[in-house]
Design a protein around this motif. Structure first.
Motif, PDB file in Angstrom:
ATOM      1  N   GLN A   1       4.895  -2.247  -8.348  1.00 53.86           N
ATOM      2  CA  GLN A   1       3.931  -2.573  -7.572  1.00 53.86           C
ATOM      3  C   GLN A   1       4.002  -1.762  -6.223  1.00 53.86           C
ATOM      4  OE1 GLN A   1       5.671  -6.324  -8.408  1.00 53.86           O
ATOM      5  NE2 GLN A   1       3.591  -7.234  -9.491  1.00 53.86           N
TER       6      GLN A   1
ATOM      7  N   THR B   1       3.357   1.280  -3.879  1.00 54.11           N
ATOM      8  CA  THR B   1       2.271   2.627  -3.814  1.00 54.11           C
ATOM      9  C   THR B   1       3.059   3.890  -3.198  1.00 54.11           C
ATOM     10  OG1 THR B   1       1.804   2.044  -1.564  1.00 54.11           O
ATOM     11  CG2 THR B   1       0.446   1.252  -3.012  1.00 54.11           C
TER      12      THR B   1
ATOM     13  N   LEU C   1       2.706   5.274  -0.594  1.00 51.33           N
ATOM     14  CA  LEU C   1       2.666   4.893   0.996  1.00 51.33           C
ATOM     15  C   LEU C   1       3.924   3.994   1.258  1.00 51.33           C
ATOM     16  CD1 LEU C   1       1.391   5.792   3.390  1.00 51.33           C
ATOM     17  CD2 LEU C   1      -0.553   4.040   3.367  1.00 51.33           C
ATOM     18  N   ASP C   2       4.018   2.972   0.467  1.00 48.46           N
ATOM     19  CA  ASP C   2       5.075   1.879   0.530  1.00 48.46           C
ATOM     20  C   ASP C   2       6.326   3.020   0.331  1.00 48.46           C
ATOM     21  OD1 ASP C   2       3.472  -0.206   0.675  1.00 48.46           O
ATOM     22  OD2 ASP C   2       3.488  -0.452  -1.344  1.00 48.46           O
TER      23      ASP C   2
ATOM     24  N   THR D   1       6.824   5.669   3.315  1.00 55.82           N
ATOM     25  CA  THR D   1       7.248   4.921   4.543  1.00 55.82           C
ATOM     26  C   THR D   1       8.709   4.374   4.722  1.00 55.82           C
ATOM     27  OG1 THR D   1       4.986   4.344   4.756  1.00 55.82           O
ATOM     28  CG2 THR D   1       6.524   3.262   6.149  1.00 55.82           C
TER      29      THR D   1
ATOM     30  N   LEU E   1       2.586   7.200  10.660  1.00 56.40           N
ATOM     31  CA  LEU E   1       2.004   6.411  11.585  1.00 56.40           C
ATOM     32  C   LEU E   1       2.722   4.969  11.344  1.00 56.40           C
ATOM     33  CD1 LEU E   1      -1.661   7.298  11.694  1.00 56.40           C
ATOM     34  CD2 LEU E   1      -0.073   7.160  13.761  1.00 56.40           C
ATOM     35  N   GLY E   2       2.896   4.711   9.853  1.00 58.61           N
ATOM     36  CA  GLY E   2       3.455   3.255   9.819  1.00 58.61           C
ATOM     37  C   GLY E   2       4.851   3.468   9.865  1.00 58.61           C
ATOM     38  N   SER E   3       5.745   4.410  10.347  1.00 57.18           N
ATOM     39  CA  SER E   3       7.129   4.498   9.996  1.00 57.18           C
ATOM     40  C   SER E   3       7.623   4.422  11.456  1.00 57.18           C
ATOM     41  CB  SER E   3       7.585   5.755   9.658  1.00 57.18           C
ATOM     42  OG  SER E   3       7.307   6.850  10.920  1.00 57.18           O
ATOM     43  N   ARG E   4       8.995   4.285  11.799  1.00 53.24           N
ATOM     44  CA  ARG E   4       9.505   3.964  13.284  1.00 53.24           C
ATOM     45  C   ARG E   4       9.606   5.212  13.890  1.00 53.24           C
ATOM     46  NH1 ARG E   4      12.720  -0.866  12.836  1.00 53.24           N
ATOM     47  NH2 ARG E   4      11.426  -2.334  12.075  1.00 53.24           N
TER      48      ARG E   4
ATOM     49  N   PRO F   1      18.795   1.726  -0.823  1.00 53.62           N
ATOM     50  CA  PRO F   1      18.258   0.604  -1.750  1.00 53.62           C
ATOM     51  C   PRO F   1      17.121   0.325  -1.376  1.00 53.62           C
ATOM     52  CG  PRO F   1      20.460  -0.191  -1.235  1.00 53.62           C
ATOM     53  CD  PRO F   1      20.196   1.106  -0.112  1.00 53.62           C
ATOM     54  N   PHE F   2      16.228   0.002  -2.488  1.00 55.07           N
ATOM     55  CA  PHE F   2      14.623  -0.223  -2.220  1.00 55.07           C
ATOM     56  C   PHE F   2      14.232  -1.103  -3.391  1.00 55.07           C
ATOM     57  CE2 PHE F   2       9.880   0.869  -2.534  1.00 55.07           C
ATOM     58  CZ  PHE F   2       9.658   0.408  -1.496  1.00 55.07           C
ATOM     59  N   LEU F   3      13.730  -2.367  -2.912  1.00 54.23           N
ATOM     60  CA  LEU F   3      13.188  -3.129  -3.836  1.00 54.23           C
ATOM     61  C   LEU F   3      14.103  -3.673  -4.913  1.00 54.23           C
ATOM     62  CD1 LEU F   3       9.359  -1.923  -4.355  1.00 54.23           C
ATOM     63  CD2 LEU F   3      10.378  -3.588  -2.743  1.00 54.23           C
ATOM     64  N   GLY F   4      15.402  -3.745  -4.538  1.00 52.84           N
ATOM     65  CA  GLY F   4      16.174  -4.367  -5.323  1.00 52.84           C
ATOM     66  C   GLY F   4      17.194  -3.448  -6.143  1.00 52.84           C
TER      67      GLY F   4
END
Lengths: 431, 275
Positions: free
Chosen positions: A27, A29, A31-32, A35, A75-78, A221-224
Motif C-alpha cells: 500500500q 507509494t 513518494l511514501d 520520503t 518537500l515532505g521530508s525533514r 525498518p519500514f512498515l514492520g
C-alpha cells in the motif's frame, strides 16, 4: 589521465528493507517510500532542516502524477525545503547514475553536499488508460463545439476500458528482461548449476551481513519490515536446483530462484566534499573515483540487452590505468545470476576481447571470493532505481571496514546493467 | 468499523428522559493498528503512509468509544445535533504502528456555553503504561443547559489575510471517503439529501477531516512530539474550494482554512505553538 577536480566523498547511506511485490509495502507509494528513506538519512546524519546541495533521485515505474517525484519527496521530508531536487530515469542504472551526477557536481565544486536516491514499486505501479481511449479523451478535451464533442465521444468503444498494465518488456523487441538474459546465458554457455550457486551465495552473504550487524547503520525498518523480505538465509544450491525454469523455454536454466523478483523499496546515499563532511563532523567512508556509462545495440547489433557493463568496465579501467584484478571488492548487480556469469565470461574471453572490445588481451578472471560479499540483488530483491544506492552505500562501508581493519586503502568496482541496453559502472576507493 | 447502529440507537433514544450529569464511565480498549486501515486513512487525509501514526490518527481509533459513551441515555446530551467545536491533540512522542495501544475515553467539563452547553470527550493512548497521546474533543449542544457555567478557552490566533499557501478543491465525496476510514457516518457528512434532513443545504465535511488535511499540509515541518489545537468555524459545504493559510508561529505553526463562506477552522500545531 590528469585530474584537476577533487573527489566526492561517500559519507553514508540509508535504505528501507526491500519488500517483495505485493508484500509488506503493497500500500506504499514511491513518494511514501522515498520520503521515509530521506527522513531516515536525515535522522542518521543530523540533516533535519539542513539545506543540501541537491537531491537527485528517480524511479523506473512512475505514475504521471509523480512529476518531479524527488522534489515532492524533499518537500515532505525533514530536509530544508530550500534543497533543490530533480528526477533521473535510466532503468536499473538510475540509482548509480544519480550518485555519479551528484559526485560530479561535488567534484566540480558546484555543490558541497548531495543525496543520490532511487525508489521503485512494482505493487503500486502505474496502470495507464487504454491508449485508444486516451486519444479519444484528448480529442474530447480539445473539442470546441458540441458536434465535435459528440463525435469524440462516439469514438469510445467497450474494449477501451481495458487499461494498459506496464510490462517488464523491451519496447523494441517485445522480449522481457528475463527472455533477453536467457539468450545471453545461452550465448555464453552459462550453466544452471553455476547460476544456482551464485544465487545461494548471495542469500548466504546477505544473511551473514545482517547477522554481523553490517546493515545496522545502512537500513531503517519500514512498515514492520526489518530485513529484506526476499532473503532466504537457508537457501542452498541444492534447493534452488529443484525449481523449474521460467525463462528460456523448458530447457532454460533461469528460474525464479536465480532471477530477481519484482521488488518494492528505496535507497539514498549521502555524498559531500571532504570539507563539508568535516564541518558536519561526519565520517568519510570512500571516494568516488570515476564512472563510465556504456550502451549497446541489443536491437539489431547482436549484443545482449544487459551486457553494456562488459563494454563500460574496460573503458573505465583504461582511463584509470587499472586492471580488472586491482580491486578488493566487486559489486556486480545480480539482475539475474546468468547476467553476472555472462559478464565475467565475456571479460575472460580472448576472442571477445579482440573482436568486440578491441583489446589485445581479455580483462581476465576475478577472485570470486571478492564478489558481492554482502549479498546482492538475488537476495535483497531489486527495486529497479533503488539498487544503485544500495550498492554504493554497501561498497563504501565494505571499503571503510577493510581500511579500518587492515590499513589497506581498498578499491571497489560497481557494475550495473540496465534495460535499454545500458550499463553504469564506477570505482570507489576507501577514504 | 461503521458506527451506523450506534447512530441509529442514539437517534431513537434522542427523545425521552436523560441523565442530568455526566456518567463517570471510562471506556477502555486495546487496539493493534491495522496498516491497511492506516494506509487508507493517510490517503484520504493527505498524510504520507509510514510507520509513524499521523497525529490525528488515534482520534479515529478513539472515536468509536466517544460515540459509545455519548449514545447512551446516561449521557446528558443527545448525540444527534452535537457539534464538534474544538479539538486538541498532544502527541508526546512518535507512535509506531507496530505498538499496541491502550485507549481510554471519558467525558468531563460539562459546562455552559453562550449558545447552550458543551462537553469534552477526553481520550488517552498509553503504550505499556506510558502516555503517548492525549485528545480532547469539545462538543456543543445548542440550547441545552449545563449544571455549571463554563469558561471558553481562547481560540487560536487568527491568521492575517494575504495570499494563501494552498488552494484545494474539496470533492463532493470527501465526507463519504472520510466516513469510510473514520467510522463517523453521521448523515450530515454523507449526501446532500441526508444533510438536508438535518438542516444543511449540502453535505458538510467532517471537522476532523479538515483538521487532518490541513495538518498534513505541514508534512516535514513538524516535530514528532507536538500539540495541535483546532477551533472549528463555519461548516464546510461539499464540494467546495478552500484556501489554506499558514504562518510560522514561535516554535510552531498557525494555520486556517477558509472559503468564500468564511473561516472553517483555525489551528496551531507544533512543539510549543505560540511560544
Amino acid at each position: 589521465m590528469t585530474r584537476s577536480a577533487r573527489q566526492a566523498a561517500v559519507i553514508g547511506g540509508n535504505r528501507i528493507p526491500f519488500a517483495r511485490a505485493n508484500g509488506a509495502y503493497a500500500q506504499a507509494t514511491n513518494l511514501d517510500m522515498l520520503t521515509a528513506t530521506l527522513d531516515g538519512l536525515a535522522a542518521r546524519f543530523g540533516l533535519a532542516g539542513e539545506r543540501i546541495g541537491e537531491v537527485a533521485g528517480g524511479a523506473v515505474l512512475k505514475h504521471s502524477r509523480d512529476r518531479d517525484l524527488t522534489r515532492e519527496s524533499v518537500l515532505g521530508s525533514r530536509l530544508s525545503p530550500a534543497t533543490p531536487a530533480y528526477d533521473v530515469q535510466q532503468a536499473c542504472g538510475t540509482g548509480l547514475e544519480t550518485a555519479v551526477l551528484v559526485a560530479n557536481k561535488i567534484a566540480l565544486g558546484q555543490i558541497e553536499s548531495g543525496i543520490a536516491a532511487g525508489v521503485d514499486t512494482a505493487s503500486d505501479a502505474p496502470v495507464a488508460l487504454n491508449d485508444d481511449l486516451r486519444r479519444v479523451l484528448m480529442r474530447l478535451n480539445g473539442a470546441r463545439s458540441l458536434g465535435e464533442r459528440l463525435r469524440a465521444i462516439a469514438g469510445i468503444r467497450p474494449g477501451q476500458v481495458v487499461p494498459e498494465i506496464p510490462r517488464n518488456a523491451e519496447p523494441r523487441t517485445g522480449l522481457s528482461m528475463g527472455e533477453h538474459a536467457a539468450l545471453t546465458a545461452l550465448e555464453w554457455h552459462v550453466g544452471r548449476e553455476a547460476q544456482d550457486e551464485l544465487a545461494a551465495a548471495s542469500h548466504r552473504n546477505l544473511a551473514a551481513a545482517y547477522e554481523r550487524g553490517f546493515f545496522d547503520d545502512l537500513v531503517t525498518p519500514f512498515l514492520g519490515l526489518t530485513r529484506d523480505q526476499n532473503l532466504r538465509a537457508d537457501s542452498t544450491a541444492e534447493k534452488l536446483a529443484r525449481l523449474k525454469p521460467v525463462f528460456g523455454g523448458p530447457d532454460g536454466t533461469m528460474t525464479a530462484g536465480n532471477s530477481t523478483p519484482l521488488t518494492d523499496g528505496a535507497s539514498a546515499v549521502l555524498l559531500g566534499s571532504d570539507e563539508w563532511a568535516a564541518e558536519h563532523r561526519l565520517p568519510v567512508l570512500a571516494h568516488v573515483v570515476d564512472a563510465e556509462t556504456a550502451a549497446v545495440d541489443f536491437v539489431h547489433g547482436g549484443d545482449g540487452l544487459l551486457t553494456a557493463p562488459v563494454h563500460a568496465v574496460p573503458r573505465l579501467l583504461e582511463r584509470n590505468g587499472l586492471t580488472l584484478q586491482d580491486f578488493d571488492f566487486y559489486e556486480i548487480h545480480e539482475a539475474f545470476a546468468s547476467t553476472v556469469l555472462a559478464t565475467l565470461a565475456a571479460w575472460e574471453d580472448p576472442a571477445f576481447a579482440k573482436e568486440r572490445l578491441g583489446l589485445d588481451a581479455p580483462l581476465g578472471a576475478i577472485d570470486r571470493s571478492r564478489l558481492n560479499v554482502a549479498g546482492s540483488s538475488l537476495a535483497t530483491g531489486h527495486p529497479f532505481a533503488a539498487t544503485g544506492g544500495r550498492i554504493v552505500a554497501t561498497l563504501a562501508k565494505l571499503l571503510h571496514e577493510k581500511g579500518r581493519d587492515t590499513g589497506n586503502r581498498g578499491r571497489g568496482l560497481i557494475s550495473l546493467c540496465a534495460a535499454g541496453g545500458q550499463g553504469v559502472v564506477a570505482i570507489l576507493e576507501a577514504a | 468499523m461503521s458506527l451506523a447502529p450506534l447512530y441509529a440507537k442514539a437517534a431513537v433514544g434522542a427523545v425521552g428522559p436523560r441523565a442530568s450529569t455526566l456518567p463517570d464511565t471510562v471506556l477502555r480498549r486495546s487496539v493493534d493498528v491495522d496498516r491497511t486501515h492506516l494506509a487508507a486513512y493517510a490517503q484520504v487525509c493527505g498524510f504520507r503512509f509510514s510507520d509513524a501514526l499521523p497525529p490525528t490518527y488515534p482520534h479515529v481509533l478513539a472515536f468509536a468509544l466517544q460515540i459509545e459513551l455519548m449514545a447512551g441515555r446516561s449521557f446528558p446530551l443527545p448525540l444527534p445535533g452535537l457539534v464538534h467545536v474544538a479539538n486538541t491533540i498532544t502527541v508526546h512522542r512518535r507512535v509506531d504502528a507496530a505498538e499496541r495501544l491502550q485507549l481510554a475515553v471519558h467525558a468531563e467539563r460539562f459546562v455552559g456555553h453562550p449558545k447552550g452547553a458543551q462537553v469534552d470527550l477526553v481520550a488517552a493512548v498509553d503504550v505499556d503504561g506510558e502516555r503517548v497521546w492525549d485528545g480532547r474533543s469539545t462538543y456543543l449542544a445548542r440550547g441545552a443547559h449545563a449544571p455549571e457555567p463554563g469558561e471558553q478557552s481562547p481560540p487560536p490566533p487568527e491568521i492575517a489575510d494575504g495570499p494563501p499557501s494552498a488552494v484545494w478543491r474539496v470533492d463532493g465525496d470527501t465526507g463519504r471517503r472520510y466516513a469510510a476510514v473514520s467510522g463517523d457516518v453521521n448523515p450530515i457528512h454523507l449526501y446532500p439529501l441526508s444533510a438536508k434532513a438535518f438542516g444543511f443545504p449540502r453535505a458538510i465535511a467532517h471537522g476532523m477531516w479538515t483538521a487532518a488535511r490541513s495538518l498534513a499540509a505541514l508534512e516535514g515541518r513538524l516535530p514528532d512530539a507536538l500539540t495541535h489545537t483546532v477551533a472549528f468555524g463555519r461548516p464546510l459545504l461539499l464540494p467546495s474550494t478552500v484556501e489554506l493559510r499558514t504562518r510560522r508561529d514561535g516554535d510552531g505553526w498557525g494555520l486556517d482554512v477558509r472559503s468564500r463562506k468564511g473561516t472553517h477552522l483555525t489551528a496551531t500545531a507544533g512543539d510549543r505553538p505560540g511560544a
